[in-house]
Design an enzyme around this catalytic site. Structure first.
Site, PDB file in Angstrom:
ATOM      1  N   LYS A  52      -6.266 -16.964  14.317  1.00  0.00           N
ATOM      2  CA  LYS A  52      -7.055 -17.454  13.177  1.00  0.00           C
ATOM      3  C   LYS A  52      -6.745 -18.934  12.918  1.00  0.00           C
ATOM      4  O   LYS A  52      -7.642 -19.750  12.710  1.00  0.00           O
ATOM      5  CB  LYS A  52      -6.767 -16.603  11.930  1.00  0.00           C
ATOM      6  CG  LYS A  52      -7.411 -15.225  12.007  1.00  0.00           C
ATOM      7  CD  LYS A  52      -6.877 -14.239  10.982  1.00  0.00           C
ATOM      8  CE  LYS A  52      -7.438 -12.840  11.266  1.00  0.00           C
ATOM      9  NZ  LYS A  52      -6.890 -11.803  10.383  1.00  0.00           N
ATOM     10  N   GLN A  96      -2.572 -11.090   5.698  1.00  0.00           N
ATOM     11  CA  GLN A  96      -2.677 -10.252   6.887  1.00  0.00           C
ATOM     12  C   GLN A  96      -2.091  -8.863   6.623  1.00  0.00           C
ATOM     13  O   GLN A  96      -0.958  -8.743   6.158  1.00  0.00           O
ATOM     14  CB  GLN A  96      -1.960 -10.935   8.062  1.00  0.00           C
ATOM     15  CG  GLN A  96      -2.103 -10.203   9.387  1.00  0.00           C
ATOM     16  CD  GLN A  96      -3.527 -10.171   9.923  1.00  0.00           C
ATOM     17  OE1 GLN A  96      -4.256 -11.163   9.885  1.00  0.00           O
ATOM     18  NE2 GLN A  96      -3.948  -9.022  10.413  1.00  0.00           N
ATOM     19  N   ASP A 119     -11.722 -12.401   3.465  1.00  0.00           N
ATOM     20  CA  ASP A 119     -11.659 -11.153   4.237  1.00  0.00           C
ATOM     21  C   ASP A 119     -12.635 -10.115   3.679  1.00  0.00           C
ATOM     22  O   ASP A 119     -12.900  -9.109   4.328  1.00  0.00           O
ATOM     23  CB  ASP A 119     -10.229 -10.569   4.200  1.00  0.00           C
ATOM     24  CG  ASP A 119      -9.503 -10.733   5.530  1.00  0.00           C
ATOM     25  OD1 ASP A 119     -10.178 -10.987   6.550  1.00  0.00           O
ATOM     26  OD2 ASP A 119      -8.265 -10.603   5.551  1.00  0.00           O
TER      27      ASP A 119
END
Ligand code: NAD
Length: 293
Positions: A52, A96, A119
């Protein structure tokens, strides 16, 4: 049979994003900034976050990696989330997952400001998505929509069978594809571990989306001729012939299913790469205040 090339598609989209970032920069605007919070040493999480951050650099975004030991307390992590919520230089951020067992993931997701939740895991974004309102769509389902759209795969009136009902893949993609939308208007069957006679369900699919987490689970005689297959699974299986000692396979038995498919995504080189790219698309939207003006 056409292989949906996630690598090429993600490169194309990244180039589009990079051009937009260059234009923002040229006009003296603020460069989009994505922050990622990584807790602990989980190798898969490290690899995902690493890719990412690298992708951010590729398109010209600013990126920040906040790394903390697995022993961080829930309260400390919530303080970091709060700081990122307040930081005007950060357009969007992700925490994450998975998090260590002593931290309540739901509490952390709920603490993220929905305007920065690139997200798309916060219930506000999920609810807006389900109601067809502007929202951050979580990255994997968003990547799947991009693949279907950019390969001009018709969805209208098609029967889509989704295998797996996770909050981050199966459930949102089932909602998205049933919505009245350009990529949508499917009749959707959402299947899971309690489904009776799963192969009978998958055989009815015009579009099959597999997000299960079991290597090569879907077999050749589970699909009909001409099916469109989106394989979300990323599974490591032992392979002494490979340098790393393992290789990646999907949830679909590619050898058996590909010959019957009209389109199929490979693993690796399919949905996984699009997931990272979709996160960049969401960050750009956050920076441009497209979802929450
Ligand atoms: P999950 O573990 O949260 O959910 C798995 C789902 O599969 C569950 O809903 C369960 O009901 C269903 N399932 C399990 N066994 C089943 C069975 N025997 N028959 C039918 N259904 C069954 O999974 P997830 O987070 O959605 O991930 C699924 C897979 O996708 C994993 O391999 C994961 O690594 C991968 N993944 C890939 C990406 C990507 O970017 N490509 C993103 C997220 C997840």
């Amino acid at each position: 049979m056409t292989i949906i090339d996630g690598k090429q598609l993600s490169e194309t989209i990244k180039l589009e994003i990079a051009q937009e970032v260059a234009a923002i920069k040229a006009a003296g605007g603020k460069i989009p900034h994505l922050a990622a919070v990584l807790v602990g040493e989980n190798p898969a999480s490290q690899a995902y976050v690493g890719s990412k951050v690298r992708s951010c650099e590729q398109v010209g975004f600013q990126s920040t990696l906040v790394k903390r030991d697995a022993s961080i307390s829930e309260q400390e992590l919530l303080s970091i989330v709060d700081e990122l919520n307040q930081d005007p230089s950060v357009d969007g951020f992700i925490v994450q997952l998975p998090l260590p067992g002593h931290i309540d993931e739901n509490k952390v997701i709920l603490a993220i400001d929905p305007r920065k939740d690139v997200d798309g895991f916060h219930p506000v974004n999920f609810g807006r998505m389900a109601q067809g309102m502007p929202s951050f769509v979580s990255a994997t389902p968003y990547g799947i929509l991009q693949m279907l759209e950019r390969y001009n795969i018709p969805t209208d009136g098609k029967h889509c069978v989704v295998v797996g009902r996770s909050n981050i893949v199966g459930t949102p993609i089932s909602i998205l594809l049933s919505r009245k939308a350009k990529v949508g208007n499917c009749t959707v069957t959402l299947t899971h571990s309690r489904t009776k006679d799963l192969p009978a369900e998958t055989r009815r699919a015009d579009i099959l989306i597999a997000a299960i987490g079991i290597p090569e689970f879907v077999k050749g005689d589970w699909v009909k001729e001409g099916v469109v297959v989106i394989d979300v699974g990323i599974n490591r299986i032992e392979d002494p012939a490979s340098k790393k000692g393992y290789r990646l396979v999907g949830d679909v038995d590619f050898e058996q299913v590909a010959p019957k498919s009209s389109y199929i995504t490979p693993v690796p080189g399919g949905v996984g790469l699009m997931t990272v790219t979709s996160l960049l698309m969401n960050t750009l939207k956050a920076a441009k205040k497209e979802i929450y003006p």
